[in-house]
Design a protein around this motif. Structure first.
Motif, PDB file in Angstrom:
ATOM      1  N   THR A  98       0.843  -1.204   0.000  1.00 33.65           N
ATOM      2  CA  THR A  98       0.000   0.000   0.000  1.00 33.65           C
ATOM      3  C   THR A  98       0.876   1.252   0.000  1.00 33.65           C
ATOM      4  OG1 THR A  98      -1.740  -1.194   1.162  1.00 33.65           O
ATOM      5  CG2 THR A  98      -1.843   1.213   1.236  1.00 33.65           C
ATOM      6  N   ILE A  99       1.893   1.265   0.832  1.00 34.75           N
ATOM      7  CA  ILE A  99       2.801   2.417   0.885  1.00 34.75           C
ATOM      8  C   ILE A  99       3.542   2.571  -0.437  1.00 34.75           C
ATOM      9  CG2 ILE A  99       4.869   3.344   1.994  1.00 34.75           C
ATOM     10  CD1 ILE A  99       3.814   2.044   4.616  1.00 34.75           C
ATOM     11  N   LYS A 100       3.991   1.472  -1.003  1.00 34.03           N
ATOM     12  CA  LYS A 100       4.692   1.535  -2.299  1.00 34.03           C
ATOM     13  C   LYS A 100       3.782   2.069  -3.400  1.00 34.03           C
ATOM     14  CE  LYS A 100       8.302  -1.813  -1.462  1.00 34.03           C
ATOM     15  NZ  LYS A 100       8.855  -3.139  -1.717  1.00 34.03           N
ATOM     16  N   ARG A 101       2.484   1.678  -3.361  1.00 31.84           N
ATOM     17  CA  ARG A 101       1.544   2.232  -4.345  1.00 31.84           C
ATOM     18  C   ARG A 101       1.424   3.743  -4.164  1.00 31.84           C
ATOM     19  NH1 ARG A 101      -1.572  -2.443  -3.162  1.00 31.84           N
ATOM     20  NH2 ARG A 101      -2.912  -1.217  -1.777  1.00 31.84           N
ATOM     21  N   GLY A 102       1.349   4.190  -2.922  1.00 32.96           N
ATOM     22  CA  GLY A 102       1.297   5.623  -2.644  1.00 32.96           C
ATOM     23  C   GLY A 102       2.524   6.336  -3.167  1.00 32.96           C
ATOM     24  N   GLU A 103       3.693   5.756  -2.944  1.00 30.95           N
ATOM     25  CA  GLU A 103       4.943   6.359  -3.420  1.00 30.95           C
ATOM     26  C   GLU A 103       4.989   6.393  -4.951  1.00 30.95           C
ATOM     27  OE1 GLU A 103       7.686   5.093   0.428  1.00 30.95           O
ATOM     28  OE2 GLU A 103       7.634   3.763  -1.320  1.00 30.95           O
ATOM     29  N   SER A 107       5.189   9.722  -7.238  1.00 33.04           N
ATOM     30  CA  SER A 107       6.260   9.946  -8.220  1.00 33.04           C
ATOM     31  C   SER A 107       5.706  10.305  -9.596  1.00 33.04           C
ATOM     32  CB  SER A 107       7.169   8.722  -8.319  1.00 33.04           C
ATOM     33  OG  SER A 107       6.508   7.659  -8.981  1.00 33.04           O
ATOM     34  N   ARG A 108       4.458   9.919  -9.857  1.00 33.07           N
ATOM     35  CA  ARG A 108       3.794  10.233 -11.133  1.00 33.07           C
ATOM     36  C   ARG A 108       2.931  11.497 -11.024  1.00 33.07           C
ATOM     37  NH1 ARG A 108       1.286   4.281 -12.409  1.00 33.07           N
ATOM     38  NH2 ARG A 108       3.232   3.241 -12.935  1.00 33.07           N
ATOM     39  N   GLN A 109       3.021  12.192  -9.896  1.00 29.85           N
ATOM     40  CA  GLN A 109       2.207  13.378  -9.610  1.00 29.85           C
ATOM     41  C   GLN A 109       0.704  13.068  -9.565  1.00 29.85           C
ATOM     42  OE1 GLN A 109       4.790  14.242 -12.216  1.00 29.85           O
ATOM     43  NE2 GLN A 109       6.056  14.599 -10.414  1.00 29.85           N
ATOM     44  N   GLU A 110       0.362  11.844  -9.228  1.00 34.82           N
ATOM     45  CA  GLU A 110      -1.034  11.446  -9.044  1.00 34.82           C
ATOM     46  C   GLU A 110      -1.346  11.615  -7.547  1.00 34.82           C
ATOM     47  OE1 GLU A 110      -0.753   8.054 -12.558  1.00 34.82           O
ATOM     48  OE2 GLU A 110      -0.759   7.435 -10.469  1.00 34.82           O
ATOM     49  N   ASN A 111      -1.408  12.875  -7.144  1.00 33.23           N
ATOM     50  CA  ASN A 111      -1.415  13.197  -5.723  1.00 33.23           C
ATOM     51  C   ASN A 111      -2.667  12.753  -4.975  1.00 33.23           C
ATOM     52  OD1 ASN A 111       1.174  14.340  -5.648  1.00 33.23           O
ATOM     53  ND2 ASN A 111       0.385  16.188  -6.620  1.00 33.23           N
ATOM     54  N   PHE A 112      -3.824  12.770  -5.612  1.00 32.22           N
ATOM     55  CA  PHE A 112      -5.023  12.335  -4.919  1.00 32.22           C
ATOM     56  C   PHE A 112      -5.000  10.824  -4.695  1.00 32.22           C
ATOM     57  CE2 PHE A 112      -6.285  16.484  -6.504  1.00 32.22           C
ATOM     58  CZ  PHE A 112      -6.800  17.046  -5.345  1.00 32.22           C
TER      59      PHE A 112
END
Length: 153
Positions: A98-103, A107-112
Motif C-alpha cells: 500500500t505504501i509503495k503504491r502511494g509512493e 512519483s507520477r504526480q497522481e497526488n489524490f
C-alpha cells in the motif's frame, strides 16, 4: 556441521509471541477477573538483543519497540508461528504494498491517489513513518501547506 544446521543455529530470531494479560474489571460484588491474549513481534538484533513490539488489531507491529532479555522471552511469552505466518506476515506485506503504491502515485504526480494510499496505510498502522512522511510530501506537492504542517508535526 551441515550448511543448513549452521544457518539455523546462527539465524536471528523473528516471530510472533503471545502473553496473557490478567486484569480485574468492575468494582465490589460485580468485579471479575479477565484474561486477554496479547501478541508481540519479537526480533533479534545484530548484537543478539531482543526487540519487542506490540501487534495491533490489523496484525501489524506498531508503536514503540522496547528491549527484553532472552530469559524474559522464555519465561513470559509463547511462540505463535501460525499467527505470524497466517496474519502478521501477510498484513505487513500488504501494508508495504500500500505504501509503495502511494509512493508510485506520488512519483507520477497522481497526488489524490497517493493521498488515498497513504491514508489507507495509516488506517492499518497509525505509527507508520513512511506513510506519514509520504502523506506530508503529497500535501506539499499539492501546495496544501497547512495540511502538510499538521502531518509533519
Amino acid at each position: 556441521m551441515s550448511e543448513n544446521l549452521e544457518r539455523i543455529l546462527h539465524a536471528k530470531l523473528t516471530g510472533v509471541y503471545s502473553t496473557q494479560v490478567k486484569s480485574r474489571i468492575g468494582y465490589g460484588a460485580t468485579s471479575k477477573r479477565t484474561s486477554q491474549t496479547v501478541y508481540y513481534m519479537i526480533t533479534e538484533l545484530e548484537d543478539g538483543r531482543l526487540e519487542i513490539q506490540a501487534v495491533n488489531q490489523h496484525h501489524v507491529p506498531t508503536g514503540p519497540a522496547r528491549r527484553i532479555s532472552r530469559e524474559n522471552l522464555l519465561k513470559d511469552y509463547v511462540p505463535e508461528p501460525s499467527v505470524y505466518m497466517q496474519k502478521v506476515l501477510p498484513a505487513t506485506q500488504e501494508l508495504d504494498k500500500t505504501i509503495k503504491r502511494g509512493e508510485k502515485h506520488r512519483s507520477r504526480q497522481e497526488n489524490f491517489s497517493a493521498e488515498f494510499e497513504f491514508k489507507n496505510a495509516l488506517h492499518i498502522d497509525v505509527d507508520s513513518i513512511r506513510a506519514t512522511f509520504g502523506l506530508g510530501l503529497t500535501y506539499l506537492d499539492r501546495k496544501e501547506l497547512d495540511k502538510a504542517k499538521l502531518v509533519f508535526r
